[in-house]
Design a protein around this motif. Structure first.
Motif, PDB file in Angstrom:
ATOM      1  N   SER A 138       0.832  -1.198   0.000  1.00  0.00           N
ATOM      2  CA  SER A 138       0.000   0.000   0.000  1.00  0.00           C
ATOM      3  C   SER A 138       0.871   1.255   0.000  1.00  0.00           C
TER       4      SER A 138
ATOM      5  N   PRO B 220      -9.787   3.101  10.356  1.00  0.00           N
ATOM      6  CA  PRO B 220      -8.752   3.807  11.120  1.00  0.00           C
ATOM      7  C   PRO B 220      -9.191   4.278  12.495  1.00  0.00           C
TER       8      PRO B 220
ATOM      9  N   THR C  69      -4.178  -3.677   6.942  1.00  0.00           N
ATOM     10  CA  THR C  69      -5.065  -3.083   5.936  1.00  0.00           C
ATOM     11  C   THR C  69      -6.429  -2.789   6.535  1.00  0.00           C
TER      12      THR C  69
ATOM     13  N   ASN D 190       0.271   3.003   3.524  1.00  0.00           N
ATOM     14  CA  ASN D 190       0.802   2.327   4.710  1.00  0.00           C
ATOM     15  C   ASN D 190       1.661   1.156   4.236  1.00  0.00           C
TER      16      ASN D 190
ATOM     17  N   ASP E  55      -7.668   1.537  -0.320  1.00  0.00           N
ATOM     18  CA  ASP E  55      -6.621   2.563  -0.147  1.00  0.00           C
ATOM     19  C   ASP E  55      -7.012   3.559   0.932  1.00  0.00           C
ATOM     20  N   GLY E  56      -8.134   3.330   1.609  1.00  0.00           N
ATOM     21  CA  GLY E  56      -8.559   4.188   2.698  1.00  0.00           C
ATOM     22  C   GLY E  56      -9.463   5.321   2.305  1.00  0.00           C
TER      23      GLY E  56
ATOM     24  N   VAL F  66      -6.086   1.053   7.754  1.00  0.00           N
ATOM     25  CA  VAL F  66      -6.420   1.770   6.521  1.00  0.00           C
ATOM     26  C   VAL F  66      -7.928   1.801   6.291  1.00  0.00           C
TER      27      VAL F  66
END
Length: 437
Positions: A311, A372, A365, A314, A382-383, A369
C-alpha cells in the motif's frame, strides 16, 4: 458497479430499511457482487455508493489502531463465561469475550433469522435467494467449529439439503441458457430471470464446501453414519453439479472470472474439493484451478497473487484492485473485498499459498487503513471513500490472527447477526488455540 443491498423480495431496494437492519443486526449483509458478461445486470441507482473522499488517509504505521469506542455489545453472563472446555484460561489472559459469550449473542438471533430468512431461502427454487443464504451456512458452520455443538452443523446441513433437494435438471428449466443434463436452479431476479447464474451458486457454495470439509476433518462427524451419509451425497452433488458443471460449460467464462472477488469464490471451492476428493484425477483438476487463480490465470496476465502490492498509504498494508492487472487507486471496494478475504483466510489456515506475512499485512489493511478509528470506514482498500463498515463475510475473519483487532470487533456496531457472532466466536476459539501471528 451493481452494489445494492436488498431484502427478501427480489428486484426491490429499500435503502432506509436495510440501513436500519445493518445497524440493529439484520440477518443479511450488503449484497455487492456484479454479474459478469453473460449474466446481465441492471444497475440500481436508487442506492448508489457514498462519494469517495478526494484524499487518501494519512499513512499509518504497523501499530494497530486503538480499540473502537462504538456501541458495545452486552457482556457475557458469569455462567456463560465459565466454560473450561473452550480454553477460558487463555481467554481470560487476553481479556476477550469468550466463545460462550459470543454464543449467547448468536442464540438471541438464531431462530428468528432461521425462520424469517434462511429457512425459506433454502427452500426456494430461486438461486438468487442462495446468495444471502450463504451467510446462514457460514455463521452456523463457524459456530459449530467454535463450540463443537452439532445443533449448528445440523442447521447448516438442513439448508444445504434443502437446496440440493430442490435442484432441477437444466433441461427442465424453461428459460435455461444451457439445457443440459446437470442439476441446478433458475434465478428469479428480474435481470437474470430464468437463467442459471454461476455467481449466485458459487457465492453460496464456497460455504457449502467449507461445511463439508469440517465434516471430513472432524472424526466424530465423519465416523458417524448419519453425518457420513449426508457428506457423501452432498460431496458427490457438489463435484458433479457445481464444479464439473461450470468447468465443462466454460471454465474461462464461469470459473476464471472477470474480477478478483468472483474468481476467489472458485479458488475457495476448488481448494476445499482438493482436500476432500479421493479421486486423483479430480484432485489434480481442482489444484490446477486453485493454482491458476492464485498464480497464473489463463484468461489474464495477472492473478490473485499478482494483484497484491504494498500500500502507498501504509507500507505495512496491502493494496489491490478488483480489476485484473490494474494498480490504479482507489482499488478494490471493501464490500467486495470481504469475499476475497473469506477465501484468503481459509487458504492460509489450510497451509495453501497464503502466508503468515500476508495475513499480517491484511490485518493492518483492515485495522489501520479501512477502519482507522471508531465509526470511520473506508469504501476502498486505499482508505478513501465512505463505507458501511460491514466486515462480516470476510474481513472480520482476520480477528483470528490478532488479539487487538478481535477486541475492536467486540464493540463493532455494524452487521450484528449470526454470521458476525459465529465468526467472532470462531476467532476467539482459534486465538485460544494459538492462531495469533
Amino acid at each position: 458497479m451493481f452494489d445494492s443491498r436488498r431484502r427478501n423480495t427480489p428486484g426491490f431496494a429499500l435503502p432506509s430499511l436495510l440501513s436500519l437492519a445493518l445497524l440493529v443486526g439484520g440477518a443479511c449483509g450488503p449484497n455487492p457482487e456484479t454479474p459478469a458478461p453473460g449474466e446481465t445486470a441492471t444497475v440500481d441507482t436508487r442506492e448508489e455508493a457514498s462519494p469517495e473522499s478526494p484524499e487518501a488517509l494519512a499513512p499509518g504505521t504497523e501499530q494497530l489502531a486503538p480499540p473502537s469506542e462504538e456501541t458495545a455489545l452486552p457482556a457475557p453472563s458469569p455462567e456463560a463465561a465459565a466454560e473450561p472446555s473452550l480454553g477460558t484460561t487463555a481467554q481470560a489472559v487476553t481479556g476477550l469475550r469468550t466463545v460462550a459469550g459470543w454464543e449467547t449473542l448468536f442464540l438471541n438471533r438464531w431462530n428468528s433469522e432461521h425462520t424469517g430468512s434462511f429457512l425459506p431461502k433454502s427452500r426456494s427454487l430461486d438461486s438468487w435467494q442462495f446468495y444471502d443464504l450463504a451467510y446462514g451456512i457460514d455463521g452456523n458452520t463457524a459456530m459449530y467449529r467454535a463450540t463443537g455443538k452439532t445443533q449448528y452443523m445440523d442447521r447448516a446441513l438442513l439448508y444445504v439439503n434443502n437446496m440440493v433437494g430442490n435442484a432441477k435438471s437444466s433441461a427442465s428449466l424453461p428459460r435455461s441458457q444451457f439445457k443440459d443434463g446437470y442439476m441446478g436452479w433458475a434465478s428469479a431476479r428480474s435481470d437474470t430471470l430464468g437463467q442459471e447464474v454461476p455467481l449466485f451458486e458459487s457465492y453460496c457454495w464456497r460455504y457449502v464446501t467449507r461445511m463439508l470439509r469440517v465434516i471430513k476433518e472432524t472424526p466424530a462427524l465423519y465416523g458417524n453414519a448419519t453425518y457420513r451419509a449426508q457428506y457423501d451425497r452432498l460431496l458427490a452433488f457438489t463435484e458433479k453439479n457445481m464444479f464439473e458443471k461450470w468447468n465443462k460449460r466454460s471454465a474461462n467464462s464461469y470459473i476464471y472470472r472477470v474480477n478478483t472477488h468472483m474468481a476467489s469464490h472458485w479458488a475457495y471451492i476448488a481448494m476445499d474439493l482438493s482436500r476432500m476428493t479421493t479421486d486423483a484425477t479430480k484432485k489434480a483438476t481442482y489444484l490446477t484451478v486453485f493454482n491458476n487463480i492464485n498464480r497464473d490465470l489463463p484468461t489474464n496476465t495477472s492473478s490473485l497473487r499478482g494483484q497484491f502490492i504494498t500500500s502507498t498509504v501504509n507500507p505495512s498494508a496491502y493494496f489491490w484492485s478488483a480489476t485484473w492487472g490494474s494498480k490504479a487507486r482507489p482499488g478494490q471496494d471493501v464490500a467486495h473485498g470481504n469475499g476475497v478475504m473469506a477465501y484468503l483466510t481459509e487458504a492460509h489456515d489450510a497451509g495453501m499459498e497464503w502466508t503468515d506475512a500476508d495475513m499480517r499485512k491484511f490485518v493492518v489493511t483492515l485495522n489501520n487503513v479501512i477502519w482507522p478509528s471508531a465509526g470511520r470506514y473506508a469504501n476502498y482498500v486505499d482508505g478513501t471513500g465512505t463505507g458501511t463498515g460491514w466486515f462480516n463475510d470476510g474481513l472480520m475473519k482476520l480477528g483470528r490472527y490478532n488479539i487487538a483487532l478481535q477486541r475492536r470487533l467486540e464493540t463493532h456496531s455494524v452487521g450484528q447477526n449470526t454470521q458476525f457472532y459465529g465468526n467472532a466466536a470462531l476467532n476467539v476459539k482459534l486465538l485460544d488455540s494459538g492462531s495469533a501471528l
